[in-house]
Design an enzyme around this catalytic site. Structure first.
Site, short mmCIF file in Angstrom:
data_model
loop_
_atom_site.label_atom_id
_atom_site.label_comp_id
_atom_site.label_asym_id
_atom_site.label_seq_id
_atom_site.Cartn_x
_atom_site.Cartn_y
_atom_site.Cartn_z
N HIS A 197 48.28 40.21 44.98
CA HIS A 197 47.41 39.17 44.43
C HIS A 197 47.99 37.82 44.80
CE1 HIS A 197 45.22 36.73 41.47
NE2 HIS A 197 44.35 37.72 41.44
N ASP B 16 41.13 45.00 40.82
CA ASP B 16 40.10 45.62 41.65
C ASP B 16 40.39 47.09 41.96
OD1 ASP B 16 38.54 43.20 42.08
OD2 ASP B 16 40.21 42.52 43.30
#
Length: 431
Positions: free
Chosen positions: A309, A366
């Protein structure tokens, strides 16, 4: 956040300058660069704005190294477990959790604005049936500016409040109609006796000729996913909403810009990419260890989706919550357990492999959300639409915060020019 007399000294060829330090209540302090260009002739160069704070904000706090996410001071795990999406909407937009009366009034106002103008419904006829629902969503949201012209002034608090309520109420309806258009099914009118999530599920999966009753566990799962996606401070789409809004564009148009930014595969499309990756592992017949080996071999060109991320250098706190929910939903609804098994095996392999540990590649939100969305019955092309529904209150909160500051300026980044210096025009016959 307190501004003080603390300064940082920047040295550059030809001199130095003292720049004010802007203190945060938590996290990194900032260095105010306002006088830099005028006093030194230099500007900053920060590709991707990785080191640039474009705003002060009291909405969401992230500590990427520690894996912390809080909305208005409340840890995300507490909100996901104990709160509801509609309550989190109120929290993000108004700054505090509502009491019973405030929540009832807020919910009631939203329920009274769920329907679309009848002429606006015909707007959907202009899109081809195979259109992706994201441009449909963005276009119809922008078109709200034409149909609800009584609430477009960003400097009028009453109009801003009305457009806020209208967006929260109508975006689920628009999203459901975008889905119905893609599958050739008739639109339903909203049922204002239902909660926001119940209404969205009915509008999406219901039919006019038969009753529809959403499974309470499905409602809770989707509600929780919306909470997890409700805000994430200054990401690409939120920054887009702020930038568009800085020109004093109305809220509808600003949110439409955010939806367009979210559609980009580097932002909102990652959960679909994760699902496709897991299906690829299953269909190839390779075991997870072989896939991991290919990921580590750069020449193989295989990417590990759903890990890492831009902000988090630790386990994404939202990912832990989603993982637990995936177990529950797939067990109840009979989703594809083979994909969940592959996902868990892949996660375990990555978390114990030095290659990924050294690069701080941990599962993000996700990684498991696509599995849940598919188990709930949504096609992959609706995944980013669901992301937008969850992110809406965060976008609105940041847009309103920017305008409430009073001294906000239109966004206008600088550049480092690398083109030609001055040259003379040459006529076409002499080139």
């Amino acid at each position: 956040m307190a501004d003080t007399d603390d300064t940082a000294t920047l040295r550059y060829p030809g001199g130095e300058i003292d720049l004010q330090i802007v203190h945060a209540t938590e996290g990194a302090d900032g260095i105010a660069l306002g006088p830099l260009l005028a006093k030194t002739g230099h500007t900053t160069f920060d590709v991707g704005f990785a080191n640039t704070a474009a705003a002060k904000s009291s909405i969401t706090y992230i500590d990427g190294d520690a894996g912390i996410l809080r909305y208005r001071g409340y840890p995300i795990d507490q909100l996901a477990e104990k709160s509801t999406f509609i309550e989190v909407c109120y929290l993000l937009i108004y700054g505090e959790l509502p009491d019973t009366d405030q929540l009832a009034q807020f919910t009631g106002r939203i329920q009274r604005h769920t329907m679309l103008h009848e002429d606006l419904k015909r707007f959907f006829d202009g899109f081809p049936r195979n259109a992706h629902p994201m441009p449909v969503l963005s276009s119809v949201v922008n078109a709200l500016s034409a149909y609800y012209q009584d609430a477009l002034d960003p400097m009028d608090n009453g109009q801003v409040e009305l457009s806020t309520i209208r967006l929260l109420a109508k975006l689920p309806t628009i999203a459901a109609y975008a889905y119905k258009k893609s599958v050739g099914q008739p639109f339903l009118y909203p049922d204002n006796s239902l909660t926001l999530v119940e209404n969205f599920l009915r509008l999406t999966f219901g039919f006019p000729a038969e009753p529809y009753q959403a499974d309470p566990e499905v409602v809770r799962a989707l509600d929780m996913l919306f909470i997890l996606h409700a805000d994430h401070e200054q990401n690409c789409s939120t920054s887009t909403v702020r930038l568009v809004g800085s020109s004093r564009a109305n809220l509808f148009t600003s949110i439409s810009g955010g939806i367009n930014a979210l559609w980009g595969p580097l932002h909102g499309g990652a959960n679909q990419a994760v699902l496709e990756m897991l299906e690829g592992i299953r269909d190839s017949g390779d075991d997870v260890s072989e896939f991991v080996r290919k990921v580590k071999n750069r020449e193989a060109g295989v990417k590990l989706m759903g890990f890492g991320h831009r902000v988090y250098k630790n386990y994404d706190p939202r990912a832990r919550i989603v993982k637990e929910q995936a177990d529950k939903i797939l067990a109840k609804l009979g989703g594809d357990d083979s994909l969940l098994g592959i996902a868990k095996e892949l996660e375990e392999a990555a978390l114990t492999d030095d290659y990924f540990i050294e690069r701080k590649l941990y599962p993000n939100v996700d990684f498991y959300t696509g599995l849940i969305y598919r188990a709930l019955g949504f096609p992959t092309r609706m995944f980013t639409v669901l992301f937008a529904l969850g992110r809406l209150p965060g976008w609105i909160a940041h847009w309103r915060e920017m305008h409430d500051e009073g001294d906000s300026k239109i966004g206008r980044p600088r550049q480092i020019y690398t083109g030609y210096t001055e040259r003379d025009y040459v006529t076409i016959d002499a080139r």
